[in-house]
Design a protein around this motif. Structure first.
Motif, short mmCIF file in Angstrom:
data_model
loop_
_atom_site.label_atom_id
_atom_site.label_comp_id
_atom_site.label_asym_id
_atom_site.label_seq_id
_atom_site.Cartn_x
_atom_site.Cartn_y
_atom_site.Cartn_z
N SER A 115 0.74 -1.15 0.09
CA SER A 115 0.03 0.03 0.06
C SER A 115 0.84 1.07 -0.04
O SER A 115 0.66 2.12 -0.48
N ARG A 116 1.86 1.43 0.70
CA ARG A 116 2.56 2.83 1.19
C ARG A 116 3.60 2.95 0.15
O ARG A 116 3.87 3.99 -0.53
N PHE A 117 4.28 1.57 -0.43
CA PHE A 117 5.27 1.78 -1.10
C PHE A 117 4.96 1.70 -2.75
O PHE A 117 5.43 2.41 -3.57
N LEU A 118 4.24 0.63 -2.67
CA LEU A 118 3.82 0.36 -4.17
C LEU A 118 2.51 1.01 -4.85
O LEU A 118 2.23 0.99 -6.00
N HIS A 119 1.91 1.44 -3.68
CA HIS A 119 0.66 2.34 -4.01
C HIS A 119 -0.45 1.32 -4.68
O HIS A 119 -1.38 2.00 -5.44
N ILE A 120 -0.29 0.32 -4.21
CA ILE A 120 -1.49 -0.90 -4.63
C ILE A 120 -2.50 -1.15 -3.67
O ILE A 120 -2.49 -2.13 -2.96
N ASP A 121 -3.26 -0.16 -3.15
CA ASP A 121 -4.28 -0.16 -2.15
C ASP A 121 -5.12 -1.40 -2.17
O ASP A 121 -5.50 -1.98 -1.13
N PHE A 122 -5.67 -1.58 -3.16
CA PHE A 122 -6.57 -2.93 -3.43
C PHE A 122 -6.33 -4.18 -2.96
O PHE A 122 -7.01 -5.08 -2.50
N ILE A 123 -4.79 -4.32 -2.93
CA ILE A 123 -3.95 -5.42 -2.25
C ILE A 123 -3.69 -4.99 -1.02
O ILE A 123 -3.93 -5.93 0.08
N GLY A 124 -3.03 -4.14 -0.82
CA GLY A 124 -2.33 -3.62 0.55
C GLY A 124 -3.10 -3.46 1.83
O GLY A 124 -2.88 -3.73 2.82
N PRO A 126 -6.34 -4.54 2.24
CA PRO A 126 -6.90 -5.70 2.97
C PRO A 126 -6.04 -6.53 3.72
O PRO A 126 -6.33 -7.12 4.64
N LEU A 127 -4.56 -6.61 3.43
CA LEU A 127 -3.60 -7.21 4.15
C LEU A 127 -3.29 -6.47 5.37
O LEU A 127 -3.18 -7.18 6.38
N LEU A 128 -3.28 -5.27 5.49
CA LEU A 128 -3.12 -4.54 6.58
C LEU A 128 -4.21 -4.58 7.80
O LEU A 128 -4.11 -4.75 8.53
N VAL A 129 -5.60 -4.86 7.22
CA VAL A 129 -6.65 -4.95 7.88
C VAL A 129 -6.83 -6.38 8.65
O VAL A 129 -6.93 -6.59 9.69
N LEU A 130 -6.36 -7.59 7.61
CA LEU A 130 -5.95 -8.67 8.35
C LEU A 130 -5.06 -8.77 9.21
O LEU A 130 -5.27 -9.46 10.31
N GLY A 131 -3.82 -8.14 9.03
CA GLY A 131 -2.85 -8.16 10.06
C GLY A 131 -3.13 -7.32 11.41
O GLY A 131 -2.80 -7.69 12.41
N ALA A 132 -3.79 -6.27 11.32
CA ALA A 132 -4.30 -5.63 12.39
C ALA A 132 -5.24 -6.49 13.10
O ALA A 132 -5.46 -6.48 14.53
N LYS A 133 -6.31 -7.33 12.52
CA LYS A 133 -7.04 -8.17 13.48
C LYS A 133 -6.41 -9.38 13.91
O LYS A 133 -6.70 -10.03 15.00
N GLN A 134 -5.40 -10.05 13.19
CA GLN A 134 -4.38 -10.98 13.38
C GLN A 134 -3.68 -10.75 14.79
O GLN A 134 -3.43 -11.60 15.68
N THR A 135 -3.18 -9.24 15.04
CA THR A 135 -2.31 -8.94 16.09
C THR A 135 -2.92 -8.01 17.10
O THR A 135 -2.51 -7.51 18.11
#
Length: 168
Positions: A115-124, A126-135
Motif C-alpha cells: 500500500s505505502r510503497f507500491l501504492h496498490i491499495d486494493f491489495i495492501g 485488505p492485508l493491513l486490516v487482516l494483520g491488524a485483526k491478527q495482532t
C-alpha cells in the motif's frame, strides 16, 4: 505528567493502533471491525516525509498524553526523543517510548509495503486490516505492559524496545 510514545517503522499501522487501544478508541474485548481499523487516526495515512514527526493522539484516562512517531530507516529517533526529554522534562515527568514493531505480523508488513510503497491499495489495505485483526490481542498486551511500566520507570525517559515481547 507522563508522555507515551508508540513507535514503529512507518508510524502508520501498528503504532496508531496501539495509541487507539491505549486511549480506548478501539475495543479491548473483541477483534476490531474492518471499518474500526480503517478509521483509526493516521492508519495507512503517513508518507515517508512524516518520519520523525510526533503525532498527538489524545489524553488517556489518567491525563497522560499519547503520541506516535515513525522511526523510518534510522534508529536515532528514540535516542533523539530521549536526549530532548532529559533536557526539557520536569522531575516528575516521564516519557515512555514503546516499540510496536514486535507485534507486526507478516500480513501487515506485506500490506504496508504494497500500500505505502507500491501504492496498490486494493491489495495492501485488505492485508493491513487482516494483520491488524491478527495482532489485536498482541497490541492490547503491549499497551497494557507499557501503561504498567510507568509505575516502575526510574529514568525520565525509558525506551521499551519490546525485543523480548512474546506474541500469543
Amino acid at each position: 505528567m507522563k508522555y507515551y510514545i508508540y513507535y514503529c517503522f512507518g508510524g502508520t499501522h501498528s503504532s496508531p493502533l496501539a495509541a487507539a487501544y491505549h486511549l480506548k478508541q478501539l475495543p479491548l474485548d473483541r477483534q476490531p471491525t474492518t471499518e474500526e481499523v480503517k478509521n483509526t487516526y493516521l492508519f495507512n495515512k503517513l508518507k515517508p516525509k512524516d518520519g520523525g514527526k510526533l503525532f498527538y493522539h489524545g489524553e488517556d484516562e489518567n491525563g497522560d498524553q499519547v503520541y506516535t512517531v515513525a522511526k523510518r530507516y534510522t534508529k536515532n529517533v528514540p535516542t533523539a526523543i530521549e536526549s530532548l526529554g532529559k533536557i526539557l522534562l520536569n522531575e516528575e515527568d516521564k516519557i515512555i517510548l514503546s516499540s510496536t514493531s514486535p507485534t507486526v505480523p507478516l500480513a501487515m508488513t506485506l500490506g504496508g509495503f504494497t500500500s505505502r510503497f507500491l501504492h496498490i491499495d486494493f491489495i495492501g489495505v485488505p492485508l493491513l486490516v487482516l494483520g491488524a485483526k491478527q495482532t489485536y490481542l498482541n497490541l492490547i498486551k503491549l499497551v497494557e505492559n507499557t501503561k504498567r511500566y510507568h509505575h516502575i520507570a526510574a529514568e525520565k525517559v525509558t525506551d521499551l524496545s519490546n525485543k523480548n515481547f512474546n506474541k500469543d
